[in-house]
Scaffold this active site. Structure first.
Site, PDB file in Angstrom:
ATOM      1  N   SER A 198     -19.236   4.439  15.012  1.00 12.73           N
ATOM      2  CA  SER A 198     -21.014   3.898  14.189  1.00 12.73           C
ATOM      3  C   SER A 198     -20.468   2.506  15.328  1.00 12.73           C
ATOM      4  O   SER A 198     -19.354   2.509  15.385  1.00 12.73           O
ATOM      5  CB  SER A 198     -20.342   3.031  12.774  1.00 12.73           C
ATOM      6  OG  SER A 198     -20.180   5.148  12.223  1.00 12.73           O
TER       7      SER A 198
HETATM    8  N1  SAH Z   1     -17.236   7.412  10.189  1.00  9.62           N
HETATM    9  C1  SAH Z   1     -16.976   7.565  11.500  1.00  9.62           C
HETATM   10  C2  SAH Z   1     -18.670   7.820  11.536  1.00  9.62           C
HETATM   11  C3  SAH Z   1     -18.988   9.657  12.264  1.00  9.62           C
HETATM   12  S1  SAH Z   1     -20.378  10.189  12.643  1.00  9.62           S
HETATM   13  C4  SAH Z   1     -16.521   6.657  12.762  1.00  9.62           C
HETATM   14  O1  SAH Z   1     -15.622   5.234  12.066  1.00  9.62           O
HETATM   15  O2  SAH Z   1     -15.902   7.132  13.340  1.00  9.62           O
HETATM   16  C5  SAH Z   1     -20.587  10.661  11.205  1.00  9.62           C
HETATM   17  C6  SAH Z   1     -18.955  11.678  11.011  1.00  9.62           C
HETATM   18  O3  SAH Z   1     -19.777  12.388   9.663  1.00  9.62           O
HETATM   19  C7  SAH Z   1     -19.023  13.235  11.978  1.00  9.62           C
HETATM   20  O4  SAH Z   1     -18.150  13.179  12.865  1.00  9.62           O
HETATM   21  C8  SAH Z   1     -19.809  14.282  11.260  1.00  9.62           C
HETATM   22  O5  SAH Z   1     -18.586  16.027  11.854  1.00  9.62           O
HETATM   23  C9  SAH Z   1     -19.023  14.123  10.200  1.00  9.62           C
HETATM   24  N2  SAH Z   1     -20.023  14.578   8.774  1.00  9.62           N
HETATM   25  C10 SAH Z   1     -20.797  15.387   8.940  1.00  9.62           C
HETATM   26  N3  SAH Z   1     -20.843  16.006   7.630  1.00  9.62           N
HETATM   27  C11 SAH Z   1     -19.970  15.616   7.013  1.00  9.62           C
HETATM   28  C12 SAH Z   1     -20.081  16.399   5.523  1.00  9.62           C
HETATM   29  N4  SAH Z   1     -20.647  17.355   4.738  1.00  9.62           N
HETATM   30  N5  SAH Z   1     -18.687  16.688   5.310  1.00  9.62           N
HETATM   31  C13 SAH Z   1     -17.836  15.579   6.139  1.00  9.62           C
HETATM   32  N6  SAH Z   1     -17.940  15.058   7.145  1.00  9.62           N
HETATM   33  C14 SAH Z   1     -19.208  15.389   7.725  1.00  9.62           C
END
Ligand code: SAH
Length: 210
Positions: free
Chosen positions: A60
């Site tokens: 993010s």
């Molecule tokens: N908080 C992260 C943002 C990552 S983007 C950071 O600081 O880097 C969102 C993430 O959510 C991705 O890695 C994706 O694989 C995950 N994601 C999507 N659906 C999900 C679910 N149902 N349960 C857990 N993780 C999920």
């Protein structure tokens, strides 16, 4: 390019954009974001931008991390907190420095492993990483004082609301990929009721549901 001066410039930028919570700014000055991005991106890692982290996912943008963290910290005494969507682990590192215990769930195995190892290596001992579908929350450690969701569902997942303590709050982007997503703060007001407040318009990868 990853010097303290470069990091300080990011903090100035966040302040210009309206982030004012002193604890959020303090922690974001310290967390080494360059270690959470691909090595090829490290030199740009203190720009206020999101970057690909592989597997179609992104780390993010710092402003969004700061904004969501500020919204979560409007309640104090956060002892038990859940993040859904570990991704790179960067948001977890920021949030983990500000709460007592943080649980974070990731659905993709390679991202889960990478974030788990990095957070351990950096010494964040109060962060528990889990592999699974976080759209069902993480019932084993519920109820939570707060939940932060960093991927967008089309609609508010009620399973998550039910894992909040009464009075607890969840920060979550809601909306489909083809339309506008809104950052919402959901407060659980009683056993069966919750309140929703709309904040910024945002762009997140989808919350997948198995
Ligand atoms: N908080 C992260 C943002 C990552 S983007 C950071 O600081 O880097 C969102 C993430 O959510 C991705 O890695 C994706 O694989 C995950 N994601 C999507 N659906 C999900 C679910 N149902 N349960 C857990 N993780 C999920």
């Amino acid at each position: 390019m990853t010097s303290q001066r470069t990091r300080d410039r990011l903090i100035d930028r966040l302040q210009q954009k309206g982030i004012s919570h002193p604890e959020v700014l303090r922690v974001m000055r310290l967390v080494p974001r360059h270690l959470f991005v691909d090595e090829a991106m490290a030199s740009r890692s203190y720009e206020d931008a999101s970057f690909p982290i592989g597997h179609g996912q992104t780390i993010s943008q710092p402003y969004i991390v700061a904004r969501m963290t500020e919204l979560i910290l409007e309640s104090d005494n956060l002892e038990n907190v859940l993040e859904v969507g570990t991704g790179s682990g960067y948001q977890a590192a920021v949030l983990g420095a500000l709460v007592k215990d943080l649980h974070t769930v990731e659905v993709l195995t390679p991202l889960y492993r990478q974030a788990r190892d990095l957070l351990y290596k950096l010494g964040y001992r109060n962060i528990r990483t889990h592999l699974g579908d976080g759209s069902w929350g993480w019932p084993d450690a519920a109820p939570y004082d707060a939940i932060m969701v960093t991927a967008a569902p089309d609609e508010m997942p009620l399973a998550l609301v039910q894992q909040l303590k009464i009075g607890g709050r969840m920060v979550i982007p809601v909306g489909s990929q083809n339309s506008e997503q809104i950052l919402q703060v959901v407060t659980r007001t009683s056993e069966s009721e919750y309140q929703v407040k709309n904040h910024d318009s945002v762009v997140f990868v989808p919350l997948v549901s198995k």
